[in-house]
Motif scaffolding. Structure first.
Motif, mmCIF file in Angstrom:
data_model
loop_
_atom_site.group_PDB
_atom_site.id
_atom_site.type_symbol
_atom_site.label_atom_id
_atom_site.label_comp_id
_atom_site.label_asym_id
_atom_site.label_seq_id
_atom_site.Cartn_x
_atom_site.Cartn_y
_atom_site.Cartn_z
ATOM 1 N N SER A 142 0.825 -1.206 0.000
ATOM 2 C CA SER A 142 0.000 0.000 0.000
ATOM 3 C C SER A 142 0.862 1.260 0.000
ATOM 4 O O SER A 142 0.461 2.291 -0.551
ATOM 5 N N ASP A 143 2.039 1.190 0.625
ATOM 6 C CA ASP A 143 2.962 2.329 0.585
ATOM 7 C C ASP A 143 3.438 2.585 -0.841
ATOM 8 O O ASP A 143 3.625 3.736 -1.253
ATOM 9 N N ALA A 144 3.623 1.507 -1.596
ATOM 10 C CA ALA A 144 4.191 1.646 -2.936
ATOM 11 C C ALA A 144 3.132 1.903 -4.005
ATOM 12 O O ALA A 144 3.365 2.669 -4.941
ATOM 13 N N TYR A 145 1.953 1.292 -3.856
ATOM 14 C CA TYR A 145 0.980 1.328 -4.945
ATOM 15 C C TYR A 145 -0.310 2.080 -4.631
ATOM 16 O O TYR A 145 -1.243 2.071 -5.424
ATOM 17 N N GLY A 146 -0.353 2.722 -3.488
ATOM 18 C CA GLY A 146 -1.508 3.548 -3.170
ATOM 19 C C GLY A 146 -2.410 2.919 -2.131
ATOM 20 O O GLY A 146 -2.914 1.806 -2.316
ATOM 21 N N ARG A 147 -2.617 3.641 -1.050
ATOM 22 C CA ARG A 147 -3.385 3.099 0.075
ATOM 23 C C ARG A 147 -4.868 2.994 -0.251
ATOM 24 O O ARG A 147 -5.527 2.037 0.136
ATOM 25 N N LYS A 148 -5.412 3.993 -0.929
ATOM 26 C CA LYS A 148 -6.837 3.936 -1.268
ATOM 27 C C LYS A 148 -7.110 2.782 -2.223
ATOM 28 O O LYS A 148 -8.107 2.058 -2.069
ATOM 29 N N ASN A 149 -6.233 2.603 -3.200
ATOM 30 C CA ASN A 149 -6.410 1.500 -4.157
ATOM 31 C C ASN A 149 -6.411 0.147 -3.447
ATOM 32 O O ASN A 149 -7.277 -0.701 -3.674
ATOM 33 N N ILE A 150 -5.414 -0.054 -2.579
ATOM 34 C CA ILE A 150 -5.302 -1.321 -1.854
ATOM 35 C C ILE A 150 -6.497 -1.498 -0.926
ATOM 36 O O ILE A 150 -7.047 -2.604 -0.788
ATOM 37 N N TYR A 151 -6.921 -0.411 -0.283
ATOM 38 C CA TYR A 151 -8.053 -0.474 0.642
ATOM 39 C C TYR A 151 -9.327 -0.908 -0.080
ATOM 40 O O TYR A 151 -10.066 -1.779 0.391
ATOM 41 N N LEU A 152 -9.583 -0.312 -1.253
ATOM 42 C CA LEU A 152 -10.781 -0.654 -2.023
ATOM 43 C C LEU A 152 -10.708 -2.085 -2.571
ATOM 44 O O LEU A 152 -11.719 -2.789 -2.630
ATOM 45 N N ILE A 153 -9.501 -2.511 -2.978
ATOM 46 C CA ILE A 153 -9.333 -3.895 -3.430
ATOM 47 C C ILE A 153 -9.646 -4.857 -2.287
ATOM 48 O O ILE A 153 -10.316 -5.882 -2.471
ATOM 49 N N GLY A 154 -9.162 -4.517 -1.087
ATOM 50 C CA GLY A 154 -9.447 -5.344 0.090
ATOM 51 C C GLY A 154 -10.939 -5.457 0.353
ATOM 52 O O GLY A 154 -11.467 -6.555 0.581
ATOM 53 N N LEU A 155 -11.638 -4.326 0.313
ATOM 54 C CA LEU A 155 -13.088 -4.340 0.505
ATOM 55 C C LEU A 155 -13.773 -5.186 -0.576
ATOM 56 O O LEU A 155 -14.714 -5.935 -0.291
ATOM 57 N N GLY A 156 -13.288 -5.075 -1.809
ATOM 58 C CA GLY A 156 -13.871 -5.847 -2.913
ATOM 59 C C GLY A 156 -13.710 -7.339 -2.716
ATOM 60 O O GLY A 156 -14.639 -8.120 -2.992
ATOM 61 N N LEU A 157 -12.541 -7.773 -2.236
ATOM 62 C CA LEU A 157 -12.316 -9.202 -1.988
ATOM 63 C C LEU A 157 -13.259 -9.722 -0.900
ATOM 64 O O LEU A 157 -13.756 -10.853 -0.984
ATOM 65 N N VAL A 158 -13.506 -8.895 0.115
ATOM 66 C CA VAL A 158 -14.426 -9.318 1.181
ATOM 67 C C VAL A 158 -15.855 -9.427 0.644
ATOM 68 O O VAL A 158 -16.610 -10.314 1.045
ATOM 69 N N VAL A 159 -16.218 -8.521 -0.268
ATOM 70 C CA VAL A 159 -17.542 -8.602 -0.902
ATOM 71 C C VAL A 159 -17.700 -9.934 -1.641
ATOM 72 O O VAL A 159 -18.694 -10.644 -1.473
ATOM 73 N N VAL A 160 -16.693 -10.279 -2.440
ATOM 74 C CA VAL A 160 -16.740 -11.523 -3.221
ATOM 75 C C VAL A 160 -16.870 -12.734 -2.299
ATOM 76 O O VAL A 160 -17.721 -13.610 -2.509
ATOM 77 N N SER A 161 -16.035 -12.780 -1.275
ATOM 78 C CA SER A 161 -16.057 -13.939 -0.369
ATOM 79 C C SER A 161 -17.348 -14.007 0.432
ATOM 80 O O SER A 161 -17.875 -15.092 0.700
ATOM 81 N N SER A 162 -17.883 -12.850 0.819
ATOM 82 C CA SER A 162 -19.105 -12.826 1.628
ATOM 83 C C SER A 162 -20.320 -13.293 0.826
ATOM 84 O O SER A 162 -21.279 -13.822 1.393
#
Length: 449
Positions: free
Chosen positions: A70-90
């Motif tokens: 997240s430090d290298a590639y953007g915290r908001k991007n990584i944060y939203l990707i994380g939320l998206g993965l939880v959506v898929v799994s849920s």
């Protein structure tokens, strides 16, 4: 600061807080659902232990890894990707036809939720200017204590839709979190200066030694796998020697070498987590399988643990501010020992009220230890090292959770009944006693302001 900026900061903090609670909540919401999952997929206790511990192993691997990404590639991007993965799994986890698919979905969920704490803390550091350290500290405590509410939440909802509900309840939180994140978290500024180096060997060795230790410990109830013990020791030693020579290690083991006290604080935190999570993991199933209560009643009884942990936290904070760390943490261990001793009184005839009392004592002890050890740790380190220290604290929590789930698997390998509850109580009694001299040592060396 203008009212508009203040409101924006509050929405950013809310967005991050909603993401931060997802990992601890999803590690414990499953506890009340375990009897139903075990019955539907015809699982034994070892299978259940892997279903729980795999979440922590993945979290322990991906939390530090994603923090650097997240430090290298953007915290908001990584944060939203994380939320998206939880959506898929849920959405997909409740549709699992077998244990392997459920494990896969839980793994995806673990990766997603692992992204949310490190990326969220990075977002706070970049965007919140007012009382930033207090906000980060509050999020850290909130993330830890919110785990205790998982059994209550799942217990109240499972009666309406069975075990799949523990995944569906994430969706409203995720929807609000995603909307707030898109609207209020600023876009990432591309940082071309940071080039993240993948410590592949470190990741492989860490994953290997954590997994091999768990396999060995789970074998203690049956045919002990001494070969796995040898492999676990070998991988642990190799991990340490490899990581201490790396410029950008996966886990900064050299951080531990700076101060023995800091290392012992992490050990104390692991042991404290073992007791808390072993009780948090075993009692929802015990209340349903042995005492015959339904899922919503199990959730209500487990509320005793979470409420007393939450209530104790602010009281302990003020206590430590006025008296220092030594007395509160020492007393917390004594209370914890009493709580473990009370486990020996629990049996199939115990009224639910008495179970709530036993859980309350454990909650009080953990509430003091959780905030006390975190604050004691940060009293020893510089601000520049706060990121490393926070990451290692999360890793320590995951290790404690893995050990607790292993204890659960070994103690209840032959079933959930009184004799096996006593086995677990004996192990936790040993852990509680070991905490006592360690707590005296680390508080004897606390820094005086």
């Amino acid at each position: 600061m203008s009212d508009r900026n203040t409101r924006k900061e509050k929405w950013i903090i809310t967005a991050v807080a909603l993401g931060v609670i997802l990992n601890p909540l999803n590690t414990t919401m499953i506890t009340v659902a375990l009897p139903s999952i075990q019955k539907e997929f015809d699982l034994n206790t070892t299978d259940i232990s892997w279903l729980i511990a795999s979440y922590f192993i993945i979290s322990a691997i991906f939390t530090p890894l994603i923090g650097k990404l997240s430090d290298a590639y953007g915290r908001k991007n990584i944060y939203l990707i994380g939320l998206g993965l939880v959506v898929v799994s849920s959405i997909l986890a409740p549709l699992s036809p077998n244990m392997l698919v459920l494990l896969l979905m839980r793994g995806i969920q673990a990766v997603g939720t692992s992204a949310l704490f490190p990326a969220g803390v990075g977002i706070i550091r970049n965007t919140i200017k007012h009382k930033q350290n207090r906000v980060i500290g509050t999020l850290s405590v909130f993330a830890t204590t919110s785990a205790a509410f998982g059994p209550t939440i799942s217990g109240l909802f499972i009666q309406f839709g069975g075990w799949p509900v523990i995944f569906y309840v994430n969706l409203p939180v995720l929807a609000i979190g995603i909307i707030l994140s898109i609207l209020y978290i600023p876009k990432d500024e591309r940082n071309t200066e940071i080039q993240y180096k993948w410590d592949i060997l470190g990741i492989v060795l860490f994953s290997g030694f954590i997994t091999s230790w768990m396999v060995f410990l789970l074998s203690l109830e049956g045919d002990i796998q001494y070969g796995m013990l040898a492999l676990a020791v070998l991988l642990t030693v190799a991990f340490y020697y490899v990581e201490q020579k790396k410029e950008a290690p996966f886990i900064n083991v050299n951080f531990f070498k700076k101060n023995l006290n800091i290392t012992l604080i992490y050990v104390q935190y692991i042991l404290s987590t073992v007791i808390f999570f072993a009780i948090l993991l075993s009692f929802p199933t015990y209340i349903q399988s042995v005492l015959g209560a339904n899922s919503d009643m199990a959730g209500i009884v487990m509320l005793s643990l979470s409420i007393f942990a939450m209530i104790t936290t602010p009281i302990a904070t003020r206590w430590m501010e006025s008296k220092g760390f030594r007395s509160p943490l020492f007393i917390s261990v004594l209370i914890g020992i009493i709580g473990v001793i009370l486990l020996f009184t629990v049996n199939h005839q115990s009224p639910l009220f008495w179970i709530a009392v036993v859980l309350a004592v454990t909650g009080i002890s953990n509430g003091i230890q959780n905030i006390g050890l975190q604050n004691l740790l940060f009293s020893f380190i510089d601000k520049a090292e706060s990121g490393i220290a926070s990451g290692l604290l999360m890793t320590s929590r995951f290790i404690g959770n893995i050990l607790a789930s292993t204890i659960f698997g070994v103690a209840f390998a032959t079933g959930m009944y009184d004799g096996n509850m006593t086995k677990m109580a004996i192990v936790l009694a040993v852990v509680a006693v070991v905490l006592l001299p360690g707590m005296l040592y680390v508080t004897n060396h606390e820094k005086k302001n």
